[in-house]
Scaffold this active site. Structure first.
Site, PDB file in Angstrom:
ATOM      1  N   GLU A 333       0.825  -1.211   0.000  1.00  0.00           N
ATOM      2  CA  GLU A 333       0.000   0.000   0.000  1.00  0.00           C
ATOM      3  C   GLU A 333       0.857   1.259   0.000  1.00  0.00           C
ATOM      4  O   GLU A 333       0.477   2.273  -0.612  1.00  0.00           O
ATOM      5  CB  GLU A 333      -0.939  -0.010   1.204  1.00  0.00           C
ATOM      6  CG  GLU A 333      -1.875  -1.204   1.275  1.00  0.00           C
ATOM      7  CD  GLU A 333      -2.693  -1.416   0.014  1.00  0.00           C
ATOM      8  OE1 GLU A 333      -3.026  -0.434  -0.668  1.00  0.00           O
ATOM      9  OE2 GLU A 333      -3.003  -2.583  -0.288  1.00  0.00           O
ATOM     10  N   GLU A 355      -1.303  -2.077  -9.565  1.00  0.00           N
ATOM     11  CA  GLU A 355      -1.270  -3.280  -8.743  1.00  0.00           C
ATOM     12  C   GLU A 355      -0.079  -4.188  -9.015  1.00  0.00           C
ATOM     13  O   GLU A 355       0.497  -4.757  -8.085  1.00  0.00           O
ATOM     14  CB  GLU A 355      -2.581  -4.055  -8.905  1.00  0.00           C
ATOM     15  CG  GLU A 355      -3.819  -3.252  -8.524  1.00  0.00           C
ATOM     16  CD  GLU A 355      -3.800  -2.747  -7.090  1.00  0.00           C
ATOM     17  OE1 GLU A 355      -2.932  -3.174  -6.304  1.00  0.00           O
ATOM     18  OE2 GLU A 355      -4.654  -1.907  -6.751  1.00  0.00           O
TER      19      GLU A 355
END
Length: 881
Positions: A333, A355
């Site tokens: 993150e 991602e």
């Protein structure tokens, strides 16, 4: 965002075609019909809102600064479940320019504002008064309830990726439209409000209410906006000029200590790696009770959201694996703060720019700070998971065409994450880590606060590396599938071995298809040698001259994204040298042999022979892989009791000595992979029905109340897993009673999850009824149903179809089209194919059936594999016995 990696992989679009090469981001018009027109662009949102946590509603007003490029009577933006009280246009000086008529298209999730006279070209302010819902699942502004010793509490959070900011604020809810944000909220005095930015001002309004104003945010996409509210604790640490924080519900700060201490060094390392300092004044990690079927954490800029299990370390139940998962999730993150937040893909086609790169960076950070965890070995498992999806016709390219909200949600899968990560690792190995980093730094610098497509990155890496990687990158990102490299080794002459390479395609359900073409970077070395030879297979053929004489391992180091098929003679040599291969190559060789064996391209017993030949001192992660293969075979027997019993005897005999060596009790200073293997073997041997392990797990569980050492926190999940799986009605009821009185959400959720993991079908049916009864938390019900589907897919699917409305009410919006059809994917019943197809036809739009198609493909493949492989494996077991 971090999705569930293996529990519930999200859907892929059906029957994909290779997309065209993406172009650098100079987008002036919408590129698909469902995107908003580019004629009106927001530059700033000034939002004020008042949540009513009791009524689960909110009221709000927003002033949106817009630039109009050409006169227009209508302005369309995205809105879902919002009710509009007033919409008017205001000039830059504040003069009212007219009210709008509002037309809402609920299906398209848009609102259109029509004005009596055209809005002139230039700058304006769109002022909107509206109201909306507070949800009970993780979409938009949502509430999570949790039990404490002081009674039930409620906290608010937001979740907007991929397309749910429109449930909270009428907006241009697409990643291309970046703007700044001012946010003001009226809250109960004494509760903590959290935003992307620090609080600039707090005003006491009296009557138990306060108005909180956050500092102005940088330019960002709507899906990164965040708000949280509740009875929280916060701890901070300074990292340079940045205030790093962790936020938990009251009393839980100590459980976030590991995350806080880990995040500071990661931030400093990322600042250096990306060549750009983190640009916000603070970065909070926010833990919330509950869970989602869609994600475990979300990279909101400056305010990263996590469900508690992904951030908090509770000594009563957390394992070494949990600790490592917390670290990698935090690293993932935080990487998004650059790849995704600072530089954002223009549209969801290029989701992997977020991602895949965050997954790759999490691995790099973990390798750097925790080399003792051997995370590069774990990456092989991720690659295998991606290949499991990528070898079926229902796969899609890494860069994929997305039109609808549902398709964007389906893009969050192992192809985007794990294949994306594997391709990046391969390309980095090809150009070299220094050149790769230079290219990444140039990309970040060139596109900070902007939007990009994939080719923007390739342009910068190619400049930095001086190597033409774009063509290779396009092969692996713009078309689906897995290259198959067939290996034939020649004689050794003058100290060198010649290797011939042929490129095909590994496909589980299209064996006769014409293979796609890839440019494939390939490395090889003689077993035991330190010399590595490299080549690029182009046009389907290649060769290598490898230093040394002996068996040659292809894809040495496992950087390549391809399957390796050896000729029988070549494989025999590799198998004979298996014990002296590096652990990463042992994992690669056994993974390829198992996948190719199940697909009928290699003897299915080759991998099992490697299982039997693995030395006792092999790396713990190799033994974890072996345990996984053995339990996978066990699951294939599906009620064939006599041959399954024979196989279990062999499998237990293979694994028991390894477990006996490490024992039930952790030793001081033991390596982390050993602790992980201990927990894994308890669960795997328990699943295989090992009498000794099952008996000891039950003994320890029974002694837990009187003997504090019987169930140490690091083994609690594993012991519970064995007890729950083997539970009879009395044991199940005891677990249920324990779950009902447990106050700690992490432990409570684990107990309810284990109730759904039971092997007895009647008790599994009871768990399904419990899931939708309202007793477990709102966000836990869907996970319980998913857990039942692991052992009882047909039961879980049939139940969910029969209780469709109740089940869908427990599923968050992003998973609505995927959850029920995904339950069937582990079935081996031919009748389930028709059931899934019928469900999709009756309930899902044509563009939203990716998960249903994927489940059908998985069922079809499983039936084929069992029919072909099980007689061979059973005969092999008989010989070994």
């Amino acid at each position: 965002m971090l999705v569930f990696a293996a529990g519930s992989a999200l859907a892929a679009t059906t029957a994909p075609k290779a997309v065209q090469a993406s172009k650098p981001a100079a987008i002036t018009a919408a590129n698909v019909t469902t995107q908003l027109p580019r004629g009106v662009v927001p530059t700033h949102y000034d939002l004020a809102f008042v949540p009513d946590t009791d009524k689960l509603t909110f009221t709000a007003s927003v002033k949106i600064n817009i630039d109009v490029t050409a006169p227009t009577n209508t302005i369309t933006l995205q809105a879902a479940d919002l009710a509009f009280a007033k919409v008017e246009m205001v000039g830059p000086g504040g003069a009212k320019e007219g009210a709008a008529k509002v037309s809402v298209d609920a299906e398209a999730q848009t609102a259109t504002f029509t004005f009596d006279k055209p809005v002139a070209k230039g700058a304006h302010v769109l002022a909107i008064d509206y109201s909306g819902k507070i949800y009970k699942q993780a979409a938009g502004l949502f509430a999570l309830d949790y039990d404490t010793d002081q009674g039930m509490k409620r906290a608010l959070y937001t979740q907007f990726e991929n397309s749910d900011a429109r449930r909270f604020i009428p907006s241009w809810d697409e990643p291309f439209f970046k703007a700044t944000y001012d946010v003001q909220v009226t809250v109960p005095t004494g509760q903590m409000a959290i935003g992307n930015m620090p609080i600039a001002k707090t005003q006491d309004l009296g009557g138990g209410k306060s108005k909180v104003t956050f500092a102005t945010s940088p330019k960002m996409s709507t899906y990164l906006l965040f708000f949280g509210l509740g009875e929280f604790d916060r701890a901070t640490a300074k990292v340079g000029d940045v205030e790093m924080g962790v936020i938990t519900k009251k009393g839980d700060l100590a459980k976030a200590d590991f995350a806080l201490k880990s995040s500071g060094p990661i931030l400093a390392w990322y600042n250096d790696y990306f060549g750009a300092p983190y640009p916000l004044p603070k970065l909070d990690h926010i833990a919330a009770p509950g869970q989602s079927q869609f994600f475990s954490a979300m990279e909101n800029w400056g305010a990263i959201f996590y469900f508690e299990y992904a951030l908090l370390e509770d000594p009563a139940i957390s394992t070494q694996t949990d600790r490592q998962n917390i670290y990698t999730t935090v690293a993932h993150e935080m990487a998004h703060q650059w790849f995704g937040d600072l530089v954002t893909m223009s549209w969801w086609d290029d989701l992997w720019l977020n991602e895949g790169f965050a997954s790759w960076m999490e691995s790099r950070a973990t390798e750097h700070f925790h080399p003792e965890w051997n995370s590069q070995l774990g990456a092989i498992g991720g690659r295998e998971y991606a290949m499991g999806l990528d070898s079926l016709a229902t796969t899609h390219p890494v860069v994929q065409h997305v039109e609808t909200v549902d398709q964007a949600s389906q893009a969050f899968d192992a192809i985007t994450y794990q294949k994306g990560q594997a391709v990046i690792s391969m390309l980095e190995a090809y150009v070299g880590p220094e050149a790769w980093r230079a290219g990444v730094r140039a990309y970040i610098k060139a596109h900070a606060h902007g939007n990009t497509t994939t080719d923007d990155l390739w342009i910068e890496v190619e400049k930095a590396a001086g190597k033409p990687i774009t063509a290779i990158a396009h092969d692996f990102t713009l078309q689906p599938g897995i290259p198959l490299i067939t290996v034939d080794t020649g004689a050794c002459a003058a100290g060198k071995t010649t290797v011939s390479l042929t490129q095909g395609e590994f496909s589980r359900d299209k064996p006769t298809k014409t293979p796609l073409a890839w440019r494939v970077p390939v490395s090889a070395q003689v077993a035991g040698s330190s010399s590595v030879a490299k080549t690029l297979v182009v046009g389907g053929k290649g060769s290598l001259s490898v230093d040394g004489c002996g068996p040659v391992v292809v894809n040495a180091g496992q950087a390549g994204y391809f399957r390796t098929l050896y000729t029988p003679k070549a494989f025999a040599g590799v198998a004979a040298s298996f014990a002296k291969l590096p652990a990463i190559d042992q994992l690669g060789v056994i993974s390829d042999a198992w996948a190719l064996g199940l697909n009928g391209q290699q003897a299915v017993t080759d991998a099992l022979d490697l299982v039997m030949a693995t030395p006792a001192d092999a790396d713990p992660q190799v033994w974890s892989k072996i345990a996984g293969v053995l339990t996978e075979v066990d699951g294939m027997y599906d009620g064939a009791s006599a041959p399954q019993a024979a196989f279990r005897k062999l499998a237990i005999a293979r694994l028991s000595p390894v477990f006996q060596k490490i024992g039930w009790t952790a030793q001081a200073g033991e390596p982390a992979p050993v602790a992980n293997l201990r927990a894994a073997l308890i669960e795997k041997l328990g699943a295989l029905g090992d009498p000794a392990v099952v008996a000891e797990a039950k003994r320890r569980y029974a002694a837990d109340k009187t003997d504090p050492s019987a169930v140490p926190g690091a083994l609690r999940k594993s012991i519970l897993a064995v007890v729950a799986r083997q539970a009879d009605a009395q044991a199940w009821d005891a677990l249920h009673a324990q779950a009902k009185v447990e106050k700690t959400p992490l432990i409570r959720d684990q107990l309810y999850t284990q109730l759904a993991s039971v092997q007895d079908e009647a008790l599994a049916a009871k768990a399904l009824d419990l899931a939708i009864s309202g007793e477990p938390s709102e966000t836990l019900a869907a996970n319980m149903i998913s857990r039942v589907s692991v052992l009882h897919p047909d039961l879980a699917f049939d139940f969910s179809v029969a209780h469709k409305d109740a089940v869908n009410g427990k599923v968050d919006a992003a998973s609505a089209t995927k959850f029920i059809p995904g339950l069937a994917k582990r079935s081996a019943d031919p009748a389930m194919i028709g059931k899934v197809t019928a469900y999709a036809a009756a309930n899902l739009l044509a563009g939203s059936r990716g998960e249903a198609d994927k489940s059908v493909a998985a069922i079809t493949d499983r039936i084929k594999v069992r029919k072909a492989a099980m007689p061979v494996i059973t005969a092999w077991v008989a010989k070994k016995s």
